[in-house]
Scaffold this motif. Structure first.
Motif, PDB file in Angstrom:
ATOM      1  N   HIS A   1       0.874  -1.155  -0.031  1.00  0.00           N
ATOM      2  CA  HIS A   1       0.130   0.157   0.136  1.00  0.00           C
ATOM      3  C   HIS A   1       1.127   1.223   0.013  1.00  0.00           C
ATOM      4  CE1 HIS A   1      -3.395   2.514   0.787  1.00  0.00           C
ATOM      5  NE2 HIS A   1      -2.892   2.885   1.931  1.00  0.00           N
ATOM      6  N   LEU A   2       1.984   1.252   0.938  1.00  0.00           N
ATOM      7  CA  LEU A   2       2.856   2.359   0.898  1.00  0.00           C
ATOM      8  C   LEU A   2       3.567   2.443  -0.442  1.00  0.00           C
ATOM      9  CD1 LEU A   2       4.715   4.645   1.995  1.00  0.00           C
ATOM     10  CD2 LEU A   2       6.337   2.774   2.734  1.00  0.00           C
ATOM     11  N   GLN A   3       3.962   1.495  -1.167  1.00  0.00           N
ATOM     12  CA  GLN A   3       4.523   1.462  -2.524  1.00  0.00           C
ATOM     13  C   GLN A   3       3.440   2.259  -3.534  1.00  0.00           C
ATOM     14  OE1 GLN A   3       5.621  -2.671  -2.860  1.00  0.00           O
ATOM     15  NE2 GLN A   3       7.549  -2.284  -2.416  1.00  0.00           N
ATOM     16  N   GLN A   4       2.341   1.546  -3.192  1.00  0.00           N
ATOM     17  CA  GLN A   4       1.170   2.226  -4.286  1.00  0.00           C
ATOM     18  C   GLN A   4       1.046   3.766  -4.299  1.00  0.00           C
ATOM     19  OE1 GLN A   4      -2.543   0.165  -3.827  1.00  0.00           O
ATOM     20  NE2 GLN A   4      -3.543   1.524  -5.265  1.00  0.00           N
ATOM     21  N   ARG A   5       1.274   4.254  -2.978  1.00  0.00           N
ATOM     22  CA  ARG A   5       1.077   5.658  -2.831  1.00  0.00           C
ATOM     23  C   ARG A   5       2.360   6.391  -3.331  1.00  0.00           C
ATOM     24  NH1 ARG A   5      -1.901   7.770   2.690  1.00  0.00           N
ATOM     25  NH2 ARG A   5      -3.657   6.532   2.525  1.00  0.00           N
ATOM     26  N   LEU A   6       3.394   5.924  -3.189  1.00  0.00           N
ATOM     27  CA  LEU A   6       4.705   6.296  -3.547  1.00  0.00           C
ATOM     28  C   LEU A   6       4.707   6.424  -5.073  1.00  0.00           C
ATOM     29  CD1 LEU A   6       7.320   4.727  -1.333  1.00  0.00           C
ATOM     30  CD2 LEU A   6       6.518   7.120  -1.325  1.00  0.00           C
ATOM     31  N   HIS A   7       4.395   5.254  -5.901  1.00  0.00           N
ATOM     32  CA  HIS A   7       4.244   5.161  -7.265  1.00  0.00           C
ATOM     33  C   HIS A   7       3.174   6.386  -7.791  1.00  0.00           C
ATOM     34  CE1 HIS A   7       5.149   0.638  -7.021  1.00  0.00           C
ATOM     35  NE2 HIS A   7       6.323   1.563  -6.719  1.00  0.00           N
TER      36      HIS A   7
ATOM     37  N   THR B   1      14.843   2.704 -16.994  1.00  0.00           N
ATOM     38  CA  THR B   1      15.583   3.722 -17.693  1.00  0.00           C
ATOM     39  C   THR B   1      14.507   4.379 -18.937  1.00  0.00           C
ATOM     40  OG1 THR B   1      16.524   2.287 -19.422  1.00  0.00           O
ATOM     41  CG2 THR B   1      17.830   3.051 -17.616  1.00  0.00           C
ATOM     42  N   ASP B   2      13.422   3.439 -19.235  1.00  0.00           N
ATOM     43  CA  ASP B   2      12.625   4.246 -20.680  1.00  0.00           C
ATOM     44  C   ASP B   2      11.219   4.415 -20.174  1.00  0.00           C
ATOM     45  OD1 ASP B   2      12.067   1.171 -20.158  1.00  0.00           O
ATOM     46  OD2 ASP B   2      12.250   1.021 -22.126  1.00  0.00           O
ATOM     47  N   VAL B   3      10.807   4.298 -18.831  1.00  0.00           N
ATOM     48  CA  VAL B   3       9.333   4.851 -18.505  1.00  0.00           C
ATOM     49  C   VAL B   3       9.443   5.715 -17.286  1.00  0.00           C
ATOM     50  CG1 VAL B   3       7.296   3.866 -17.653  1.00  0.00           C
ATOM     51  CG2 VAL B   3       8.624   2.316 -19.116  1.00  0.00           C
ATOM     52  N   PRO B   4       9.561   7.183 -17.402  1.00  0.00           N
ATOM     53  CA  PRO B   4       9.795   8.225 -16.496  1.00  0.00           C
ATOM     54  C   PRO B   4       8.512   8.136 -15.626  1.00  0.00           C
ATOM     55  CG  PRO B   4       9.505   9.114 -18.612  1.00  0.00           C
ATOM     56  CD  PRO B   4       9.396   7.524 -19.008  1.00  0.00           C
ATOM     57  N   PRO B   5       8.620   9.036 -14.695  1.00  0.00           N
ATOM     58  CA  PRO B   5       7.503   9.154 -13.726  1.00  0.00           C
ATOM     59  C   PRO B   5       6.492   9.739 -14.316  1.00  0.00           C
ATOM     60  CG  PRO B   5       9.471   9.718 -12.390  1.00  0.00           C
ATOM     61  CD  PRO B   5       9.891   9.550 -13.872  1.00  0.00           C
ATOM     62  N   ASP B   6       6.448  10.542 -15.173  1.00  0.00           N
ATOM     63  CA  ASP B   6       5.400  11.260 -16.177  1.00  0.00           C
ATOM     64  C   ASP B   6       4.602  10.361 -16.997  1.00  0.00           C
ATOM     65  OD1 ASP B   6       7.141  11.310 -17.920  1.00  0.00           O
ATOM     66  OD2 ASP B   6       7.256  13.453 -18.325  1.00  0.00           O
ATOM     67  N   SER B   7       5.035   9.218 -17.166  1.00  0.00           N
ATOM     68  CA  SER B   7       4.358   7.996 -18.055  1.00  0.00           C
ATOM     69  C   SER B   7       3.382   7.460 -17.560  1.00  0.00           C
ATOM     70  CB  SER B   7       5.719   7.188 -18.587  1.00  0.00           C
ATOM     71  OG  SER B   7       4.725   5.901 -19.180  1.00  0.00           O
ATOM     72  N   GLU B   8       2.281   7.468 -18.305  1.00  0.00           N
ATOM     73  CA  GLU B   8       1.174   6.704 -17.710  1.00  0.00           C
ATOM     74  C   GLU B   8       0.953   5.357 -17.424  1.00  0.00           C
ATOM     75  OE1 GLU B   8      -1.970   6.215 -20.982  1.00  0.00           O
ATOM     76  OE2 GLU B   8      -0.513   6.023 -22.314  1.00  0.00           O
ATOM     77  N   ASP B   9       2.485   4.628 -17.907  1.00  0.00           N
ATOM     78  CA  ASP B   9       2.678   3.480 -17.335  1.00  0.00           C
ATOM     79  C   ASP B   9       3.552   3.209 -16.100  1.00  0.00           C
ATOM     80  OD1 ASP B   9       1.155   1.567 -19.500  1.00  0.00           O
ATOM     81  OD2 ASP B   9       2.596   2.781 -20.782  1.00  0.00           O
ATOM     82  N   PHE B  10       3.828   4.293 -15.507  1.00  0.00           N
ATOM     83  CA  PHE B  10       4.889   4.410 -14.502  1.00  0.00           C
ATOM     84  C   PHE B  10       4.259   3.689 -13.318  1.00  0.00           C
ATOM     85  CE2 PHE B  10       6.598   6.409 -10.476  1.00  0.00           C
ATOM     86  CZ  PHE B  10       7.734   6.198 -10.629  1.00  0.00           C
ATOM     87  N   ALA B  11       3.121   3.744 -12.805  1.00  0.00           N
ATOM     88  CA  ALA B  11       2.731   3.190 -11.701  1.00  0.00           C
ATOM     89  C   ALA B  11       2.585   1.745 -11.969  1.00  0.00           C
ATOM     90  CB  ALA B  11       1.493   3.666 -11.137  1.00  0.00           C
ATOM     91  N   ALA B  12       2.126   1.230 -13.030  1.00  0.00           N
ATOM     92  CA  ALA B  12       1.942  -0.181 -13.488  1.00  0.00           C
ATOM     93  C   ALA B  12       3.271  -0.732 -13.388  1.00  0.00           C
ATOM     94  CB  ALA B  12       1.127  -0.508 -14.496  1.00  0.00           C
ATOM     95  N   LEU B  13       4.258  -0.263 -14.160  1.00  0.00           N
ATOM     96  CA  LEU B  13       5.595  -0.926 -14.209  1.00  0.00           C
ATOM     97  C   LEU B  13       6.405  -0.964 -13.043  1.00  0.00           C
ATOM     98  CD1 LEU B  13       7.351  -1.941 -16.448  1.00  0.00           C
ATOM     99  CD2 LEU B  13       8.477   0.324 -16.677  1.00  0.00           C
ATOM    100  N   GLN B  14       6.042   0.234 -12.165  1.00  0.00           N
ATOM    101  CA  GLN B  14       6.884   0.062 -10.948  1.00  0.00           C
ATOM    102  C   GLN B  14       6.576  -0.920 -10.159  1.00  0.00           C
ATOM    103  OE1 GLN B  14       9.418   1.929  -9.369  1.00  0.00           O
ATOM    104  NE2 GLN B  14       9.813   2.606 -11.525  1.00  0.00           N
TER     105      GLN B  14
END
Length: 614
Positions: A502-508, A518-531
């Motif tokens: 749950h903490l990780q989900q909030r951080l993502h 290296t190829d999915v930055p924080p502003d990507s729509e895939d960032f949370a899912a990939l993290q």
């Protein structure tokens, strides 16, 4: 007469009321001690979650080393910067763009906002705090004591912390959660948590590079020094003056290093000089001046620091004063003494302090660079094993409970000295390259205290701490600490018992990474899912262990670390589909038809079924 007596009575009543108010305890959800970058990140993170925060700073200056001379930020690749620190750097970059133009030399020198001038860094951090009315910053309050009470399961709880103000009055703060973001770890020590000072033996954690030359433990801590901000721009130069208590005899022996040819300059970007002018330079013709690794003469003084972590105010003040006297006195000697060869002296005099930096302290940074002090012994002790390369993999070992990432080296500027200050060398210096790594939640979690988190003086061996003691990483740990404190308050749980996914989900959701990609930055729509997927282990095994060296960007900086791209457009092979199925949560199913679709679609589907829909 009656009117006079009445006024006196009213005056006494008002004075008593004000005194009672001054002595009354202040209430808050979260108390953060230390306005270091980690402390500010923690305060912002907790405030974002709807918590009230008191950010308590023992000095009159916020921002820690980020606003006290450390402008040449320690990281290796830009892809490792996420969350709070990335937000900060982008704001610094935008500030330079707004003032000088996108193509200006200042913007180039700011290096995407990571090389900001201290005055700019300070202004941006102040703005970030001002965006949250729930955060109140209290300066010049030094921790005096902590009151605790026993809790369940053998744990303890901090009830309040008392701080001493400059006027001698005490201020008590009652909080539901406390975060020790100080460089020294004073709050964790006052709370009674176990901590370590110095080097462990090689056998304690199985670290080949631990301990003294014989592999034994000792009490030595890493060397400290000033991070001076200096310039060669004469229009903005403040000439260094003779410091109080200066004695030229303390510095005469440095001439031997120049006579022997070991040193050729006073200021240099390599070991040919003493004062390391970090390259690339900073905006507006400034440079971050640091200790030079492996140089013949050093700015850092590891032989006088060992008493600092546990020292009282007088002991610490004496050690700090000795660093200022040496760093500034040596500079004055080399710039002015007639015994210094004229060419060396005149070259050194090209440099001076900046008129527009640290105006309250004559251009001299207000804080000493405390690289290491106490280190908590918490739920997870970060050691050399946490940055080892996974078997047959480009990536470091997997931590499914990761809350932050790092991309740097294990490094130490030395813990002791052989020989004199001018003809010896540092002992205990090391620099070991490792792949980007994850940092487990237990690194900031104490063993006993149930409402305390420690993102700076965190749980690590001396060698492991060498890979964590960097402001971007501390900022990520502070961001996680603020978020974890908010969750613990919301759910009325000890910090040891909160749900890490749950903490990780909030951080993502807040743009903070828990695995290096290296190829999915924080502003990507895939960032949370990939993290989420990478932290479950989905990105391990995608690239072989042997990878080319990353391309250098100059100094310690390099391009993205090879073998760490998600390559979301690539298809999911049958073998990868089969392996990925084993990583899914127990109650999640993915149709067999998912095989051979793009990785992006597979991961999105898995995330949607297991996280986004919950």
């Amino acid at each position: 007469m009656r009117i006079l007596r009445l006024l006196i009575v009213v005056s006494i009543a008002i004075s008593s009321t004000l005194a009672m108010a001054a002595d009354a305890a202040r209430q808050t959800d979260v108390c953060v001690y230390g306005s270091t970058p980690a402390g500010i990140a923690a305060a912002v993170s907790a405030a974002k979650a709807g918590r009230s925060v008191l950010l308590v700073e023992p000095t009159d200056h916020i921002g820690g080393m980020l606003t006290s001379g450390l402008s040449h930020t320690d990281f290796r690749s830009f892809e490792a910067l996420t969350g709070f620190f990335l937000d900060f750097a982008q704001r610094v970059d935008a500030d330079y763009v707004a003032r000088y133009g996108a193509d200006s030399e200042q913007v180039v020198a700011a290096f995407r906002g990571t090389h900001g001038e201290p005055s700019v860094n300070l202004r941006i951090l102040q703005q970030m705090l001002a965006e949250y009315p729930a955060i109140q910053t209290l300066k010049q309050l030094v921790l005096e004591e902590v009151a605790t009470t026993d809790s369940q399961l053998g744990r303890r709880r901090i009830v309040s912390a008392t701080f001493a103000g400059p006027d001698g009055q005490s201020q008590q703060i009652d909080a539901r959660a406390f975060i020790d973001a100080s460089y020294e770890g004073d709050l964790l020590a006052a709370a009674g948590e176990c901590y370590h000072v110095g080097r462990e033996s090689r056998s304690q954690y199985g670290e080949p590079m631990a301990g003294n030359p014989q592999g034994q433990a000792d009490g030595q801590v890493q060397g400290y020094n000033l991070r001076l901000i200096m310039t060669t721009d004469t229009t903005n130069m403040r000439e260094p003056v003779q410091p109080a208590g200066y004695n030229r005899d303390d510095f005469v022996d440095v001439l031997q290093a120049f006579e022997s040819g070991k040193l050729k300059h006073v200021f240099a970007s390599d070991r040919s000089g003493i004062y390391r002018a970090h390259a690339p330079g900073m905006p507006n013709d400034k440079a971050d001046i640091n200790d030079t690794p492996h140089a013949a003469v050093r700015l850092s003084m590891p032989d006088i620091n060992d008493a600092y972590p546990d020292g009282d105010r007088a002991t610490r003040a004496k050690i700090v004063a000795a660093h200022y006297a040496y760093n500034l006195g040596l500079l004055y000697f080399l710039q002015h003494d007639a015994a210094v060869p004229p060419a060396i002296r005149e070259d050194a005099r090209r440099w001076g302090f900046c008129r527009d930096e640290f105006p309250g302290t004559a251009g001299i940074p207000p804080q000493l660079y405390i690289r290491e002090a106490r280190r908590m012994v918490g739920q997870h002790v970060f050691t050399a094993r946490d940055t080892e390369q996974a078997d047959g993999d480009a990536r470091a070992v997997l931590h499914r409970d990761s809350i932050a990432i790092g991309d740097y080296v294990h490094n130490c500027h030395g813990t002791g000295r052989t020989g004199s200050r001018f003809d010896g060398q540092h002992e205990g210096e090391f620099y070991k390259k490792v792949p980007p790594y994850q940092i487990p939640y237990g690194v900031i979690v104490p063993a006993v205290t149930e409402n305390l988190l420690v993102p700076v003086a965190c749980s690590a061996s001396h060698f492991g701490f060498g890979a964590l003691r960097l402001e971007p990483i501390w900022s990520s740990l502070g961001q996680a600490a603020g978020c974890a404190a908010a969750i613990a308050i919301e759910q009325d749980l000890p910090v040891q018992a909160i749900d890490v996914p749950h903490l990780q989900q909030r951080l993502h959701a807040d743009g903070s990474a828990t695995i290096y990609v290296t190829d999915v930055p924080p502003d990507s729509e895939d960032f949370a899912a990939l993290q989420w997927w990478g932290t479950r282990g989905g990105l391990h095994g995608l690239a072989p262990a042997k990878q080319p060296r990353p391309k250098s960007l100059g100094s310690q900086y390099n391009a993205a670390f090879p073998g760490h791209a998600a390559e979301l457009d690539n298809p999911v092979t049958d073998a990868l589909h089969k392996r990925w199925l084993t990583l899914l949560p127990a109650d999640t199913t993915i149709p067999d038809t998912a095989s051979k679709q793009a990785r992006r679609d597979w991961i999105r589907a898995a995330w949607r079924h297991s996280v986004a829909g919950n």
